[in-house]
Motif scaffolding. Structure first.
Motif, PDB file in Angstrom:
ATOM      1  N   UNK A  71      46.554  47.126  29.064  1.00 25.10           N
ATOM      2  CA  UNK A  71      46.767  48.469  29.747  1.00 25.10           C
ATOM      3  C   UNK A  71      45.833  49.477  28.737  1.00 25.10           C
ATOM      4  N   UNK A  72      44.704  49.778  29.077  1.00 27.59           N
ATOM      5  CA  UNK A  72      44.068  50.642  28.458  1.00 27.59           C
ATOM      6  C   UNK A  72      43.048  51.761  29.412  1.00 27.59           C
ATOM      7  N   UNK A  73      42.418  52.779  28.572  1.00 28.90           N
ATOM      8  CA  UNK A  73      41.419  53.317  29.182  1.00 28.90           C
ATOM      9  C   UNK A  73      40.479  52.941  29.847  1.00 28.90           C
ATOM     10  N   UNK A  74      40.212  53.080  31.300  1.00 23.70           N
ATOM     11  CA  UNK A  74      39.201  52.421  32.027  1.00 23.70           C
ATOM     12  C   UNK A  74      38.020  53.135  32.313  1.00 23.70           C
ATOM     13  N   UNK A  75      36.912  52.575  32.617  1.00 20.02           N
ATOM     14  CA  UNK A  75      35.758  53.484  32.855  1.00 20.02           C
ATOM     15  C   UNK A  75      35.881  54.585  33.771  1.00 20.02           C
ATOM     16  N   UNK A  76      36.689  54.668  34.861  1.00 23.19           N
ATOM     17  CA  UNK A  76      37.111  55.695  35.902  1.00 23.19           C
ATOM     18  C   UNK A  76      38.067  56.824  35.314  1.00 23.19           C
ATOM     19  N   UNK A  77      38.334  56.595  33.959  1.00 24.43           N
ATOM     20  CA  UNK A  77      38.985  57.522  33.465  1.00 24.43           C
ATOM     21  C   UNK A  77      40.561  57.529  33.305  1.00 24.43           C
ATOM     22  N   UNK A  78      41.191  56.808  34.324  1.00 22.48           N
ATOM     23  CA  UNK A  78      42.676  56.386  34.198  1.00 22.48           C
ATOM     24  C   UNK A  78      42.959  55.199  33.188  1.00 22.48           C
ATOM     25  N   UNK A  79      44.288  54.687  33.108  1.00 26.26           N
ATOM     26  CA  UNK A  79      44.549  53.533  32.390  1.00 26.26           C
ATOM     27  C   UNK A  79      44.730  52.446  33.459  1.00 26.26           C
ATOM     28  N   UNK A  80      44.219  51.231  32.767  1.00 24.62           N
ATOM     29  CA  UNK A  80      44.599  50.265  34.057  1.00 24.62           C
ATOM     30  C   UNK A  80      44.625  48.931  33.331  1.00 24.62           C
ATOM     31  N   UNK A  81      45.452  48.115  33.798  1.00 30.00           N
ATOM     32  CA  UNK A  81      45.714  46.754  33.283  1.00 30.00           C
ATOM     33  C   UNK A  81      46.463  45.828  34.137  1.00 30.00           C
ATOM     34  N   UNK A  82      46.453  44.369  33.970  1.00 35.83           N
ATOM     35  CA  UNK A  82      47.162  43.565  34.600  1.00 35.83           C
ATOM     36  C   UNK A  82      48.181  42.728  33.994  1.00 35.83           C
ATOM     37  N   UNK A  83      49.039  42.345  34.887  1.00 38.28           N
ATOM     38  CA  UNK A  83      50.133  41.391  34.225  1.00 38.28           C
ATOM     39  C   UNK A  83      50.031  40.261  35.377  1.00 38.28           C
ATOM     40  N   UNK A  84      50.590  39.059  34.819  1.00 37.61           N
ATOM     41  CA  UNK A  84      50.988  37.961  35.652  1.00 37.61           C
ATOM     42  C   UNK A  84      52.479  37.547  35.389  1.00 37.61           C
ATOM     43  N   UNK A  85      53.233  37.692  36.431  1.00 38.13           N
ATOM     44  CA  UNK A  85      54.599  37.426  36.183  1.00 38.13           C
ATOM     45  C   UNK A  85      54.737  36.058  36.145  1.00 38.13           C
ATOM     46  N   UNK A  86      56.120  35.651  35.845  1.00 41.87           N
ATOM     47  CA  UNK A  86      56.601  34.378  35.679  1.00 41.87           C
ATOM     48  C   UNK A  86      56.494  33.480  37.024  1.00 41.87           C
ATOM     49  N   UNK A  87      56.285  34.085  37.923  1.00 39.68           N
ATOM     50  CA  UNK A  87      56.110  33.289  39.315  1.00 39.68           C
ATOM     51  C   UNK A  87      54.740  33.073  39.719  1.00 39.68           C
ATOM     52  N   UNK A  88      53.785  33.882  38.813  1.00 36.04           N
ATOM     53  CA  UNK A  88      52.323  33.789  39.288  1.00 36.04           C
ATOM     54  C   UNK A  88      51.850  34.791  40.045  1.00 36.04           C
ATOM     55  N   UNK A  89      52.678  35.699  40.450  1.00 38.04           N
ATOM     56  CA  UNK A  89      52.298  36.861  41.023  1.00 38.04           C
ATOM     57  C   UNK A  89      51.252  37.950  40.100  1.00 38.04           C
ATOM     58  N   UNK A  90      50.289  38.415  40.479  1.00 37.88           N
ATOM     59  CA  UNK A  90      49.513  39.377  39.637  1.00 37.88           C
ATOM     60  C   UNK A  90      49.739  40.693  40.205  1.00 37.88           C
ATOM     61  N   UNK A  91      50.229  41.395  39.134  1.00 33.42           N
ATOM     62  CA  UNK A  91      50.448  43.039  39.365  1.00 33.42           C
ATOM     63  C   UNK A  91      49.409  43.846  38.552  1.00 33.42           C
ATOM     64  N   UNK A  92      48.757  44.591  39.110  1.00 32.96           N
ATOM     65  CA  UNK A  92      47.838  45.623  38.538  1.00 32.96           C
ATOM     66  C   UNK A  92      48.601  47.018  38.178  1.00 32.96           C
ATOM     67  N   UNK A  93      47.943  47.658  37.235  1.00 33.17           N
ATOM     68  CA  UNK A  93      48.635  48.867  37.129  1.00 33.17           C
ATOM     69  C   UNK A  93      47.438  49.939  36.795  1.00 33.17           C
ATOM     70  N   UNK A  94      47.678  51.071  37.546  1.00 38.33           N
ATOM     71  CA  UNK A  94      46.704  52.132  37.448  1.00 38.33           C
ATOM     72  C   UNK A  94      47.575  53.452  37.077  1.00 38.33           C
ATOM     73  N   UNK A  95      47.146  54.198  36.085  1.00 38.27           N
ATOM     74  CA  UNK A  95      48.010  55.491  35.876  1.00 38.27           C
ATOM     75  C   UNK A  95      46.856  56.433  35.421  1.00 38.27           C
ATOM     76  N   UNK A  96      47.152  57.630  36.215  1.00 37.75           N
ATOM     77  CA  UNK A  96      46.500  58.885  35.554  1.00 37.75           C
ATOM     78  C   UNK A  96      46.424  59.151  34.274  1.00 37.75           C
ATOM     79  N   UNK A  97      45.571  59.625  33.553  1.00 41.34           N
ATOM     80  CA  UNK A  97      45.518  59.865  31.929  1.00 41.34           C
ATOM     81  C   UNK A  97      46.185  61.221  31.915  1.00 41.34           C
ATOM     82  N   UNK A  98      47.587  61.017  31.198  1.00 43.47           N
ATOM     83  CA  UNK A  98      48.303  62.177  31.287  1.00 43.47           C
ATOM     84  C   UNK A  98      48.127  62.755  29.819  1.00 43.47           C
TER      85      UNK A  98
END
Length: 139
Positions: free
Chosen positions: A112-139
């Protein structure tokens, strides 16, 4: 017309465990109905005892439905063809949910780090195999 988009996941026999975990992560109200709770009816399969027929998790911002897949070929949830995107106003809030989703045995698959579009972005795969993407405005 009122409409809501809600993902539905067919878990490979562990829907109760997964949905209880998501309830811990997101809060809200969790309703689980097993096949044992349903009135007698003819089904094209024989569900195992305790199998989830239908469940919903509603937390106000997350609405998720699911149940146990039936049959010998239950799907593996780990896939690169789908994911759930969680959007946040604050980086710290997104980081908190990343910790929550990885606490149960999930893993960060993209930092989860600064992305080219200016927000923060990252991904998690939980213990069940589901992929969660995270996007947050740069505060």
């Amino acid at each position: 017309m009122t409409m809501q988009f809600s993902p539905n996941i067919s878990f490979p026999g562990n829907a109760t465990e997964a949905l209880r975990f998501y309830h811990e992560v997101f809060g809200g109200e969790l309703d689980i109905m097993t096949y044992d709770d349903m009135p007698d009816m003819e089904l094209p399969f024989e569900p195992p005892a305790g199998a989830v027929a239908h469940a919903t998790l509603s937390s106000g911002t997350v609405y998720l439905a699911g149940g146990d897949a039936m049959g010998p070929d239950a799907p593996d949830l780990t896939s690169d063809v789908y994911s759930f995107l969680l959007q946040f106003d604050k980086v710290a809030e997104a980081r908190d949910y990343i910790v929550r989703l990885t606490a149960g045995g999930g893993k960060v698959t993209m930092a989860f780090e600064k992305a080219p579009w200016g927000d923060y972005y990252g991904q998690v795969t939980d213990q069940f195999g589901v992929v969660w993407m995270f996007n947050a405005a740069d505060d």
